[in-house]
Enzyme design. Structure first.
Site, PDB file in Angstrom:
ATOM      1  N   CYS A   9       0.870  -0.763  -0.215  1.00  0.00           N
ATOM      2  CA  CYS A   9       0.167  -0.267   0.215  1.00  0.00           C
ATOM      3  C   CYS A   9       1.040   1.200   0.022  1.00  0.00           C
ATOM      4  O   CYS A   9       2.073   1.227  -0.066  1.00  0.00           O
ATOM      5  CB  CYS A   9      -1.085  -0.280   1.215  1.00  0.00           C
ATOM      6  SG  CYS A   9       0.421  -0.225   2.658  1.00  0.00           S
ATOM      7  N   THR A  10      -0.227   2.446   0.207  1.00  0.00           N
ATOM      8  CA  THR A  10       1.646   3.557   0.049  1.00  0.00           C
ATOM      9  C   THR A  10       2.616   3.149   1.094  1.00  0.00           C
ATOM     10  O   THR A  10       3.397   4.311   1.014  1.00  0.00           O
ATOM     11  CB  THR A  10       0.162   4.585  -0.069  1.00  0.00           C
ATOM     12  OG1 THR A  10      -1.334   4.897  -0.853  1.00  0.00           O
ATOM     13  CG2 THR A  10       0.911   6.250   0.392  1.00  0.00           C
TER      14      THR A  10
END
Length: 345
Positions: free
Chosen positions: A199-200
């Protein structure tokens, strides 16, 4: 009672930010750790960070902390020292933005939430104590050479659309709570395959890795520090860049360029483009991708209907905005949901 909230208008705060002469550093961090009294911790944290001129968005819950902030460069060391003064945050990874103009936030907001990332998990047997193995960038690249590995993107559609790892699997939903069971269903029958989740900044994929293990998957990994940390390590170590395009971020920048590849398309004309923007009609504020040509044609709006609205007198626009709370809904727009709004152009 001490001031524990901002009392200045957003307009004035933005103007103050633009007038600052000292550069700022944008940082994200999170930590899963039990917090007995989130409200008391929130108030204490607000005072400590406000004194260091920190801006940003922070969520605090019984399960831990999740933060995206900016700090004046001269206060960076003091910020790290302050955060590390809490034993449970000592040594916590601070993800520094990949591409940063220092204008990511203009106010400090700290909110108490039920969870630091909404997951929809109500199984009392689920625990964050058993989670996937961390992977550093070099390990990510090596494991991705395995043809059996499943690379799962735990971000929303609008994030995946502008940038992702080569051959990554998109879990097609706009909410993390929907993605978790969907990921399990999509990978059913492949429980023994190695799984890389990302994810980020790491907070969603860390929880997702624990959930996949909870649901019977055997060999689960997640990228330490998410895309942000991966990109930094690739640059520092001269590794092959496996992430393509832009990394979407939830602040005023709306994206960090990782490679020059433009893999998305303008939602209005279909030409290559990967710049997210919010519709210039404040009663809409829809998040969508718009190329420079369409930005000029539609004056920053998502449709001709919204374009007509921005030319109405301000009082008429205020009437249209009454009772509307776009809030997080501007970040809940998959391509399918966008299309009806954009087709009226």
């Amino acid at each position: 009672m001490a001031l524990l909230h901002n009392r200045v208008s957003n307009k004035e705060l933005k103007e103050r930010l633009m007038q600052e002469t000292e550069p700022r550093t944008t940082i994200s961090f999170y930590m899963y750790h039990p917090i007995a009294n989130p409200q008391a911790f929130r108030d204490e944290l607000w005072k400590g960070l406000h004194a260091l001129k920190v801006f940003g968005r922070i969520y605090v819950a019984h399960e831990g902390i999740n933060a995206q902030i900016s700090v004046p460069v001269s206060n960076f060391d003091a910020l790290r020292q302050y955060l590390y003064s809490y034993e449970w945050m000592n040594g916590m990874r601070l993800n520094i933005a990949v591409e940063d103009d220092g204008k990511s936030f203009w106010v400090l907001r700290i909110k108490v939430r039920e969870k630091i990332v909404a997951d929809g998990i109500d199984d009392p047997n689920f625990s964050m104590e058993r989670k996937g193995k961390y992977l550093k960038a070099k390990e990510v690249n090596e494991l991705m050479q395995n043809p059996d590995v499943l690379v799962i993107d735990m971000r929303n559609h609008y994030e995946y659309e502008v940038g992702h790892f080569d051959n990554a699997i998109e879990i097609p939903s706009d909410t993390f709570r929907e993605q978790l069971p969907m990921a399990v269903d999509m990978m059913k029958g492949r429980e023994d395959k190695p799984v890389i989740m990302y994810c980020t900044g790491g907070i969603r994929c860390e929880k997702a890795s624990a959930y996949m293990l909870h649901r019977g998957f055997k060999n689960v990994f997640h990228i330490e520090g998410g895309i942000i940390n991966y990109v930094h390590q690739v640059k520092e170590q001269g590794l092959e860049q496996k992430f393509i395009g832009k990394n979407f971020v939830f602040d005023n920048r709306l994206g960090e360029r990782v490679t020059e590849d433009v893999i998305a398309k303008c939602h209005q004309c279909g030409q290559p483009a990967d710049t997210h923007t919010n519709c210039a009609n404040d009663a809409c504020h829809l998040l969508f991708i718009q190329c420079d040509a369409c930005k000029a044609t539609y004056e920053g709006c998502c449709s001709t209907a919204c374009q007509e609205v921005i030319h109405l007198p301000e009082e008429a626009q205020k009437e249209l905005r009454k009772g509307k709370d776009n809030g997080a809904h501007i970040f809940s727009k998959s391509r399918e949901r966008l299309r009806p709004r954009l087709d009226d152009r």
